[in-house]
Design an enzyme around this catalytic site. Structure first.
Site, PDB file in Angstrom:
ATOM      1  N   TRP A 172     -13.369  50.315 -17.369  1.00 53.15           N
ATOM      2  CA  TRP A 172     -12.950  51.390 -16.464  1.00 53.15           C
ATOM      3  C   TRP A 172     -12.738  52.708 -17.198  1.00 53.15           C
ATOM      4  O   TRP A 172     -12.395  53.722 -16.603  1.00 53.15           O
ATOM      5  CB  TRP A 172     -11.670  51.001 -15.710  1.00 53.15           C
ATOM      6  N   GLU A 189      -6.137  49.970 -12.271  1.00 50.70           N
ATOM      7  CA  GLU A 189      -4.680  50.014 -12.415  1.00 50.70           C
ATOM      8  C   GLU A 189      -4.008  48.991 -11.499  1.00 50.70           C
ATOM      9  O   GLU A 189      -3.033  48.361 -11.883  1.00 50.70           O
ATOM     10  CB  GLU A 189      -4.129  51.423 -12.114  1.00 50.70           C
ATOM     11  N   GLN A 213      -0.213  43.242 -12.757  1.00 51.09           N
ATOM     12  CA  GLN A 213       0.470  42.001 -13.136  1.00 51.09           C
ATOM     13  C   GLN A 213      -0.396  41.142 -14.037  1.00 51.09           C
ATOM     14  O   GLN A 213      -0.151  39.945 -14.175  1.00 51.09           O
ATOM     15  CB  GLN A 213       0.798  41.172 -11.875  1.00 51.09           C
ATOM     16  N   THR A 214      -1.462  41.712 -14.583  1.00 51.00           N
ATOM     17  CA  THR A 214      -2.450  40.863 -15.239  1.00 51.00           C
ATOM     18  C   THR A 214      -2.897  41.472 -16.573  1.00 51.00           C
ATOM     19  O   THR A 214      -2.972  42.695 -16.698  1.00 51.00           O
ATOM     20  CB  THR A 214      -3.678  40.704 -14.292  1.00 51.00           C
ATOM     21  N   GLY A 263      -4.059  36.509  -8.304  1.00 55.21           N
ATOM     22  CA  GLY A 263      -2.700  36.381  -7.766  1.00 55.21           C
ATOM     23  C   GLY A 263      -2.208  37.674  -7.117  1.00 55.21           C
ATOM     24  O   GLY A 263      -2.904  38.684  -7.103  1.00 55.21           O
ATOM     25  N   TYR A 316       3.893  54.864 -10.814  1.00 49.97           N
ATOM     26  CA  TYR A 316       3.082  54.671 -12.012  1.00 49.97           C
ATOM     27  C   TYR A 316       1.584  54.818 -11.696  1.00 49.97           C
ATOM     28  O   TYR A 316       0.859  55.576 -12.352  1.00 49.97           O
ATOM     29  CB  TYR A 316       3.358  53.287 -12.646  1.00 49.97           C
ATOM     30  N   ASP A 324       4.763  52.983 -17.286  1.00 49.99           N
ATOM     31  CA  ASP A 324       4.773  51.539 -17.007  1.00 49.99           C
ATOM     32  C   ASP A 324       5.676  50.842 -18.039  1.00 49.99           C
ATOM     33  O   ASP A 324       6.349  51.497 -18.839  1.00 49.99           O
ATOM     34  CB  ASP A 324       3.345  50.969 -17.018  1.00 49.99           C
ATOM     35  N   CYS A 354       4.804  48.069 -36.613  1.00 57.70           N
ATOM     36  CA  CYS A 354       5.256  49.428 -36.975  1.00 57.70           C
ATOM     37  C   CYS A 354       4.465  50.000 -38.144  1.00 57.70           C
ATOM     38  O   CYS A 354       4.274  51.221 -38.227  1.00 57.70           O
ATOM     39  CB  CYS A 354       6.735  49.417 -37.303  1.00 57.70           C
ATOM     40  N   CYS A 406       1.801  52.054 -36.793  1.00 60.70           N
ATOM     41  CA  CYS A 406       2.170  52.932 -35.675  1.00 60.70           C
ATOM     42  C   CYS A 406       2.064  54.406 -36.064  1.00 60.70           C
ATOM     43  O   CYS A 406       2.666  54.839 -37.056  1.00 60.70           O
ATOM     44  CB  CYS A 406       3.590  52.602 -35.227  1.00 60.70           C
ATOM     45  N   THR A 441       6.656  35.124  -8.350  1.00 58.80           N
ATOM     46  CA  THR A 441       7.697  36.026  -8.851  1.00 58.80           C
ATOM     47  C   THR A 441       9.108  35.449  -8.660  1.00 58.80           C
ATOM     48  O   THR A 441       9.913  35.439  -9.577  1.00 58.80           O
ATOM     49  CB  THR A 441       7.607  37.398  -8.135  1.00 58.80           C
TER      50      THR A 441
HETATM   51 FE1  SF4 Z   1       7.494  50.442 -34.271  1.00 58.52          FE
HETATM   52 FE2  SF4 Z   1       6.105  52.507 -33.373  1.00 58.52          FE
HETATM   53 FE3  SF4 Z   1       7.261  50.886 -31.640  1.00 58.52          FE
HETATM   54 FE4  SF4 Z   1       8.733  52.492 -33.177  1.00 58.52          FE
HETATM   55  S1  SF4 Z   1       7.285  53.112 -31.591  1.00 58.52           S
HETATM   56  S2  SF4 Z   1       9.132  50.347 -32.756  1.00 58.52           S
HETATM   57  S3  SF4 Z   1       7.561  52.500 -35.071  1.00 58.52           S
HETATM   58  S4  SF4 Z   1       5.619  50.336 -33.072  1.00 58.52           S
END
Ligand code: SF4
Length: 352
Positions: A26, A39, A44-45, A83, A122, A140, A201, A204, A300
């Site tokens: 999409w 969306e 739910q999937t 579902g 949303y 969301d 993280c 991230c 649910t």
């Molecule tokens: Fe970890 Fe990034 Fe989530 Fe913070 S936003 S908890 S650094 S993954």
């Protein structure tokens, strides 16, 4: 830290998204219709489960007008297994409204979109921002998880006032590239800032902004009040077989799994020794009874715990509402919900 505003994460987030966005059917040509259908399916999937449904749906009903005109059974069959069937019913209701009131074109603003059945804040934000580049947030569960972790916000995200406050915080940092930003934030929650376990993280792009990362308290967020326990209903499901055909029946037009098809059931969990007396008392001409694996299905607010039996009949019963289906028809014609998935699989794999 509820008074803290959200840091402007848009630059590193968008940069990361440009390099890492998943290729999804999409996303390549995000028309309002495609964004809307995807969306709603994704509500739910999981993404991986939605992909084949989305492609099949678009092939069968490529336009809003074809969705508005589709037969109910066709729609339910296309949705079979996803579902929450009210979603597809609302899609069609909304498509009819778009065809009759909006000249066949999806509205462009969240405040207009939200008037359509099945479209909440949303989904309205997602359609407006992704398909029309309208500057609106799309918040969301993934986004709430990321934001509460960024801010170490320990308020209950199921509370409407908390959600509203977090949405306003997001609104303050929305960049011009709005569709990509909203998708990036959701994507971050879906693939990096994971639920149920450690977020990644180390990968991230916004970890330098993340207060829960610096205090290593990521897993404390988001906070949700525990849900009420689900009601449990005991059932017995019968695969009645006569001359290699199986009895199916249409569910009532209202309530749970309305208008879908299923197998005859008793509102009780019958043990093996109780089944034959039960059937004989109902005047079934029984040749043999086979005990199948019990099954459980979670809705649910409700769980069905099901005893399952295959019952070979020597004569079809009279005065009933059964339709006798071949296995082929079971695959192609009748929309059978996931609650019966195990028993249907069993039937399709055997030669009773
Ligand atoms: Fe970890 Fe990034 Fe989530 Fe913070 S936003 S908890 S650094 S993954």
């Amino acid at each position: 830290m509820i008074n803290q505003s959200l840091p402007d994460i848009s630059v590193p987030l968008l940069q990361w998204y440009r390099q890492n966005a998943r290729v999804l059917p999409w996303r390549s040509d995000p028309t309002p219709y495609k964004v809307w259908v995807s969306e709603v399916m994704l509500q739910q999937t999981r993404v991986e489960a939605v992909k084949p449904y989305f492609e099949r749906f678009m092939q069968a009903l490529p336009t809003i007008s074809s969705l508005a005109d589709a037969e109910e059974q066709t729609l339910l069959k296309l949705w079979e297994g996803l579902g929450y069937y009210s979603r597809v019913r609302n899609l069609q209701k909304a498509a009819k409204i778009v065809m009759s009131n909006c000249h066949g074109e999806m509205p462009r603003t969240p405040s207009e979109l939200i008037k359509l059945p099945g479209i909440g804040p949303y989904t309205a934000g997602a359609i407006a921002s992704i398909a029309y580049q309208y500057k609106a947030p799309a918040v969301d569960g993934n986004v709430l998880r990321v934001v509460t972790r960024l801010l170490s916000d320990s308020r209950d995200i199921l509370s409407p006032s908390v959600k509203k406050d977090l949405t306003q915080k997001i609104e303050k940092i929305l960049p011009d590239e709005i569709g990509a930003f909203n998708q990036a934030l959701m994507e971050l929650g879906a693939v990096i800032c994971l639920p149920n376990g450690a977020p990644k993280c180390e990968n991230c792009p916004v970890r330098t902004f993340c207060t829960s990362f610096s205090s290593q308290t990521q897993l404390q967020y988001p906070v949700k009040t525990p849900k009420k326990e689900r009601k449990i209903e005991q059932k017995t499901v019968f695969l009645f077989l006569f001359q290699h055909k199986v009895a199916v029946c249409k569910r009532p037009p209202d309530g749970l799994l309305a208008n879908l098809w299923g197998y005859p059931m008793a509102d009780d969990y019958l043990a093996e020794e109780e089944v034959l007396p039960y059937l004989l008392q109902k005047n079934y001409c029984v040749s043999s009874v086979l005990t199948l694996q019990p099954s459980k299905h979670i809705f649910t607010h409700l769980e069905w715990h099901m005893a399952c039996y295959a019952v070979i009949l020597s004569k079809p019963p009279q005065n009933n509402t059964f339709f006798w289906s071949t296995r082929q028809e079971l695959r192609d014609v009748y929309p059978i919900p996931s609650a019966y998935k195990k028993i249907t699989k069993y039937l399709l794999e055997t030669d009773l």
